[in-house]
Design an enzyme around this catalytic site. Sequence first.
Site, PDB file in Angstrom:
ATOM      1  N   LYS A 118       0.852  -1.198   0.000  1.00 45.41           N
ATOM      2  CA  LYS A 118       0.000   0.000   0.000  1.00 45.41           C
ATOM      3  C   LYS A 118       0.885   1.244   0.000  1.00 45.41           C
ATOM      4  CE  LYS A 118      -3.919   2.075   2.543  1.00 45.41           C
ATOM      5  NZ  LYS A 118      -4.837   1.940   3.693  1.00 45.41           N
TER       6      LYS A 118
ATOM      7  N   SER B   2     -10.386   0.207   6.941  1.00 43.79           N
ATOM      8  CA  SER B   2      -9.765   0.201   5.609  1.00 43.79           C
ATOM      9  C   SER B   2      -9.052  -1.070   5.195  1.00 43.79           C
ATOM     10  CB  SER B   2      -8.774   1.350   5.498  1.00 43.79           C
ATOM     11  OG  SER B   2      -9.477   2.518   5.191  1.00 43.79           O
TER      12      SER B   2
ATOM     13  N   SER C   8      -9.941   2.363   2.570  1.00 45.04           N
ATOM     14  CA  SER C   8      -8.979   3.013   1.722  1.00 45.04           C
ATOM     15  C   SER C   8      -8.007   2.052   1.017  1.00 45.04           C
ATOM     16  CB  SER C   8      -8.157   4.008   2.541  1.00 45.04           C
ATOM     17  OG  SER C   8      -7.366   3.344   3.511  1.00 45.04           O
TER      18      SER C   8
HETATM   19  N1  GLN Z   1     -13.527   4.956   5.783  1.00 45.65           N
HETATM   20  C1  GLN Z   1     -12.897   5.419   6.980  1.00 45.65           C
HETATM   21  C2  GLN Z   1     -12.456   6.849   6.828  1.00 45.65           C
HETATM   22  O1  GLN Z   1     -12.582   7.372   5.752  1.00 45.65           O
HETATM   23  C3  GLN Z   1     -11.763   4.525   7.373  1.00 45.65           C
HETATM   24  C4  GLN Z   1     -10.524   4.770   6.632  1.00 45.65           C
HETATM   25  C5  GLN Z   1      -9.383   3.932   7.131  1.00 45.65           C
HETATM   26  O2  GLN Z   1      -9.574   2.953   7.856  1.00 45.65           O
HETATM   27  N2  GLN Z   1      -8.202   4.347   6.755  1.00 45.65           N
HETATM   28  O3  GLN Z   1     -12.017   7.455   7.770  1.00 45.65           O
END
Ligand code: GLN
Length: 493
Positions: free
Chosen positions: A78, A182, A158
Site C-alpha cells: 500500500k 480500511s 482506503s
Molecule cells: N472509511 C474510513 C475513513 O474514511 C476509514 C478509513 C481507514 O480505515 N483508513 O475514515
Amino acid sequence: MTDLTRLTLAQARDGLKAKEFTSVELTQAHVDAVARAKSLNAYIVETPEKALDMAKASDAKLAKGEGGALEGLPLGIKDLYCTEGVQTTAASHILEGFIPQYESTVTSNLWRDGAVMLGKLNLDEFAMGSSNETSYFGPVVSPWRRKNSDAKIVPGGSSGGSSAAVAAHLCLGATATDTGGSIRQPAAFTGTVGIKPTYGRCSRWGIVAFASSLDQAGPIARTVRDAAIMLRSMAGHDVKDTTSVDAPVPDYEQAIGASVKGKVIGIPREYRLDGMSPEIAALWDQGVAWLKAAGAEIREISLPHTKHALPAYYIVAPAEASSNLARYDGIRYGLRKTGKDIVDLYEKTRAEGFGKEVRRRIMIGTYVLSAGYYDAYYLRAQKIRTLIKRDFDLAYESGVDAILTPATPSPAFAQGEKGSADPVEMYLNDVFTVTVNMAGLPGLVVPAGLSSDGLPLGLQLIGRPFEEETLFSLGEAIEQAAPKIVLPEPWWG
Ligand code: GLN
C-alpha cells in the site's frame, strides 16, 4: 507450466521450497499480470526491475536451502508505507515525487523474511475514504462486476488497491492499513481476507500517519492461512514506535485448523440495525449456523454504545488527522507552490496539494479541537470511546471469546454511486468496523457469500486484545463452511 498467479501464498511458498518453480518465474508471472491489468489502476508505481532483482537474490538463497518465511514471494505494498528509494505518495498530490530515504518497519520486516516487492498500491488519499475514489491518481476499479452489468464497481477503501490487486491475482498478498475499517471493508468488497490486528501489534513507524491512535497495519490475502503467514512477518515490537507492544509474535499459521469447539461467540444485538438489508441479515445468520456446526457456542450480547461509535470516530479521526497533516507545508516534502511570503507558500501548497475529502477532514479536525469546541466535541468523543471499549471489555469478561458481525452494511457499489452529494452516506460504510478501532481490538474479515447481484459479502470476527489466533481459527472454520467465491473470468487483461 500452470499460471503461477493462481497459487495461494502458502502454495507458492511450498512450491518454491520443493523447487517446482523459481522465484524469478513466480515474480515474472506477477509482473506480467500487473502490466496487463492497467485498467484496474491498482498500482501507483510498479517496480518490476526491483522485483526481479529481489527474486534472483531469493532464488540464490532457496538453492542453498536457506531463506526466510516469505522467501521469494511477490507482494504489493500500500502506498502509505514508506519504501526507501521508491516514491511514496499516500495517493496525494502533496506527496507526489516524495522518495523516502528510509523504509517502514513493517516493510523492512517483510524484506527481512525474503518477500519481493511488485510495487506501490493505490488507496484513498491519506487513507481517507471507503471506495478509493479520493485518490489523486484516480479510482481503483474492482475486478468484480455485478451480474449482467459492466458498471465499474469500487474495491472499497482506503486499501482498495490492495484488495483489488489481491482479488485479481496481481500479487500473492498485500499490505494494508486500517484506521476505521480500511483493511476489512475492502476485503469484504472483493471476496478477500483482511485482518486488522490489535493496536500495537504492528509498528506504525514509517507508515504515513492518518489518525495515530487508531491506525494499524495488517495484510489482505486470498485465504485465512495466507493472512496468518503475512501477519507473522509484519508484526513485532519496534523501539521506533512507542505504541508497539513488546510481546512475542505467535506462529499464527499454527492456529489454522485448530478446533473451535466450545468457543463462545457473541452476537451483538445492537449491530442488527434498523433497516438492515435482508441479505446481510441472512448472511449473518448463516455465519452463526456455520460456527455452531463447528462446535462453537452462540450467545447474544449487548454492546450498548455502538450507535455512538460512528459519530465519535468522525470527530477523533479528523482531529488527529488535522494535527498529523500539519507537517505538509511545501517545505519538507513533495509539492511546493511558491508564494509572496512563507504563509502564502503554505496556503497555496496545501490548497493545491490536498484533495476535497482531505481538506474537509482538516477543517472538521481543527474545528473540534479549537478553543470553545474542544470540550463539546473532542473530549466528549474521547469519553464515548472509553464507553465503547468498556462494552467490549464486559463482553469478554463474561466469557465471550470472539464476536461475529457483518463486515459491511451492503455489497460494493458502483463508482459515483455514493457520497457525492452527502459525505455521510460514504461514512455509513464504516458502521460495523469503526468500533473495533475505537477499542483497539483485532478484527478479521472473511468472504462468506455473494449478494443477489453477484458481488462478494464478508463476515467480521472481533477478538480479545492480542488473540488474533482465535480469529484465525474461527475465520478458517467459516472459510471451510462458506461457498467458494469465484471471481468471474478476467475482463481486465
Ligand atoms: N472509511 C474510513 C475513513 O474514511 C476509514 C478509513 C481507514 O480505515 N483508513 O475514515
